[in-house]
Design a protein around this motif. Structure first.
Motif, short mmCIF file in Angstrom:
data_model
loop_
_atom_site.label_atom_id
_atom_site.label_comp_id
_atom_site.label_asym_id
_atom_site.label_seq_id
_atom_site.Cartn_x
_atom_site.Cartn_y
_atom_site.Cartn_z
N ASN A 34 63.38 72.30 17.78
CA ASN A 34 62.37 73.34 17.76
C ASN A 34 62.90 74.69 18.25
N THR A 35 64.24 74.80 18.28
CA THR A 35 64.84 76.02 18.78
C THR A 35 64.43 77.23 17.93
N GLY A 36 63.97 78.29 18.60
CA GLY A 36 63.65 79.53 17.90
C GLY A 36 62.33 79.51 17.16
N THR A 37 61.50 78.52 17.39
CA THR A 37 60.21 78.48 16.70
C THR A 37 59.15 77.92 17.64
N LYS A 38 57.92 78.34 17.43
CA LYS A 38 56.81 77.84 18.23
C LYS A 38 56.17 76.60 17.61
N ILE A 39 56.63 76.28 16.38
CA ILE A 39 56.07 75.13 15.68
C ILE A 39 56.76 73.85 16.15
N LYS A 40 55.97 72.95 16.64
CA LYS A 40 56.55 71.67 17.07
C LYS A 40 56.65 70.73 15.88
N ARG A 41 57.85 70.21 15.68
CA ARG A 41 58.08 69.29 14.58
C ARG A 41 58.15 67.86 15.11
N LYS A 42 57.59 66.95 14.33
CA LYS A 42 57.62 65.55 14.70
C LYS A 42 59.06 65.04 14.70
N ARG A 43 59.41 64.29 15.72
CA ARG A 43 60.76 63.75 15.82
C ARG A 43 60.76 62.32 15.29
N TYR A 44 61.51 62.10 14.23
CA TYR A 44 61.60 60.78 13.64
C TYR A 44 62.84 60.05 14.16
N THR A 45 62.73 58.73 14.24
CA THR A 45 63.88 57.89 14.59
C THR A 45 63.99 56.77 13.57
N GLY A 46 65.18 56.20 13.46
CA GLY A 46 65.37 55.11 12.51
C GLY A 46 66.84 54.89 12.21
N ILE A 47 67.10 54.15 11.16
CA ILE A 47 68.47 53.89 10.71
C ILE A 47 68.57 54.20 9.23
N MET A 48 69.77 54.59 8.81
CA MET A 48 69.97 55.04 7.43
C MET A 48 70.58 53.93 6.58
N VAL A 49 70.00 53.72 5.40
CA VAL A 49 70.49 52.72 4.46
C VAL A 49 71.75 53.22 3.77
N ARG A 50 72.77 52.38 3.74
CA ARG A 50 74.02 52.74 3.06
C ARG A 50 74.31 51.86 1.86
N LYS A 51 73.79 50.62 1.89
CA LYS A 51 74.09 49.70 0.79
C LYS A 51 72.99 48.65 0.69
N ILE A 52 72.60 48.31 -0.53
CA ILE A 52 71.60 47.27 -0.76
C ILE A 52 72.23 46.17 -1.61
N GLN A 53 72.14 44.95 -1.14
CA GLN A 53 72.72 43.84 -1.89
C GLN A 53 71.93 43.58 -3.16
N PRO A 54 72.62 43.29 -4.28
CA PRO A 54 71.93 43.13 -5.58
C PRO A 54 70.88 42.04 -5.60
N THR A 55 71.01 41.00 -4.77
CA THR A 55 70.03 39.91 -4.78
C THR A 55 68.93 40.10 -3.74
N SER A 56 68.92 41.24 -3.06
CA SER A 56 67.88 41.52 -2.06
C SER A 56 66.61 41.99 -2.74
N GLY A 57 65.47 41.68 -2.12
CA GLY A 57 64.20 42.18 -2.62
C GLY A 57 64.09 43.69 -2.53
N ALA A 58 64.95 44.29 -1.69
CA ALA A 58 64.95 45.74 -1.53
C ALA A 58 65.72 46.46 -2.64
N PHE A 59 66.46 45.70 -3.45
CA PHE A 59 67.27 46.31 -4.51
C PHE A 59 66.36 46.99 -5.54
N GLY A 60 66.63 48.26 -5.81
CA GLY A 60 65.80 49.02 -6.73
C GLY A 60 64.60 49.67 -6.07
N ILE A 61 64.37 49.36 -4.79
CA ILE A 61 63.25 49.95 -4.04
C ILE A 61 63.77 50.89 -2.96
#
Length: 279
Positions: A34-61
């Motif tokens: 929020n440096t230099g601004t009065k607008i407070k931004r929501k802070r998100y946390t999580g982990i970033m996806v790098r690879k999806i296995q072809p047989t996973s239900g997440a593949f294509g999603i």
């Protein structure tokens, strides 16, 4: 369990990067600066996806560079953990293993600067290199004295893959353990040994080699190899082994294969020239 056999724990089937680095989070525009601004931004946390296995239900999603913010409404930390009991946290994978095959998982995802929701069914994900064969003998196939099998963890253990000393061939095979399964039934076909016969003279010291192609066709499994051998045409059987550039090349006589295989099995008291897995 299916048919009295446990199929394993459910997994998402994804590879992820933790986001504990502040610069990394800024790069992904996850907020919190929020440096230099009065607008407070929501802070998100999580982990970033790098690879999806072809047989996973997440593949294509899920997509590469998606940031998983929450699972089933539970916020995910930058270290890949979620709240558990008071004062305790567990890995995301630990939560997923508590689900049953066919359960739907709902993820909050940060994608291209926006928060979105996705969902898919979870299930156990079969590895390309199995850890066991469900108390069954390992599969094999004999072709003119060449004994092929499917690469497995027990095979590697028998070869001393996790000991202090092992061969270059075993080192290569060990590197395939974490490779993803691209489609159901795929296997890493390995030449385990050569049972000596005049027809395979000169090849008797070949072992622990990954078979890539038979007569120019990529080999996907032992069953696939058996089918290719049964339907072969021409006077030669050509086996190409890893690595793709400069690997071993074996040429055997196609016309004499059935007779040679029968003679080898008879000499070594082998009841059948092959035993394949059922899927």
């Amino acid at each position: 369990a299916e048919g009295g056999l446990a199929k394993g724990f459910c997994r998402l089937g994804i590879d992820c990067s933790f986001l504990e680095n502040e610069t990394f989070r800024k790069f992904l525009k996850l907020g919190g600066d929020n440096t230099g601004t009065k607008i407070k931004r929501k802070r998100y946390t999580g982990i970033m996806v790098r690879k999806i296995q072809p047989t996973s239900g997440a593949f294509g999603i899920l997509r590469n560079m998606d940031v998983i913010l929450a699972v089933d409404g539970i916020p995910l930390g930058n270290d890949g953990k979620i709240p558990f009991r008071r004062g305790e946290r567990v890995d995301l994978g630990g939560y997923v293993t508590s689900l049953f095959e066919g359960d739907e998982v709902h993820l909050s995802v940060w994608r291209e600067g926006k928060e979105t929701e996705v969902s898919f069914l979870v299930s156990p994900i079969k590895p390309l290199v199995p850890t066991h064969f469900s108390n069954e003998p390992p599969p094999y196939m004999i072709c003119s004295g060449f004994v092929f099998t499917a690469l497995s963890v027990p095979y590697l253990e028998a070869k001393g893959a996790w000991s202090d000393y092992y061969t270059d061939n075993v080192s290569y095979l060990l590197g395939l353990v974490n490779s993803p399964l691209k489609q159901e039934g795929d296997e890493v076909v390995v030449l385990a040994q050569v049972l000596a016969h005049r027809a395979n003279l000169g090849y008797e010291n070949y072992f622990d080699l990954h078979l890539l192609k038979f007569n120019g066709v990529e080999v996907r499994s032992l069953r696939h190899l058996q089918g290719l051998v049964d339907k072969r045409t021409g006077p030669f059987m050509i086996f190409e082994f890893a690595p793709e550039d400069g690997g071993r090349l074996v040429v055997l006589d196609s016309d004499t294969n059935d007779v040679v295989t029968k003679e080898v099995c008879s000499e070594h008291s082998i009841g059948a020239p092959g035993r394949l897995r059922d899927y």
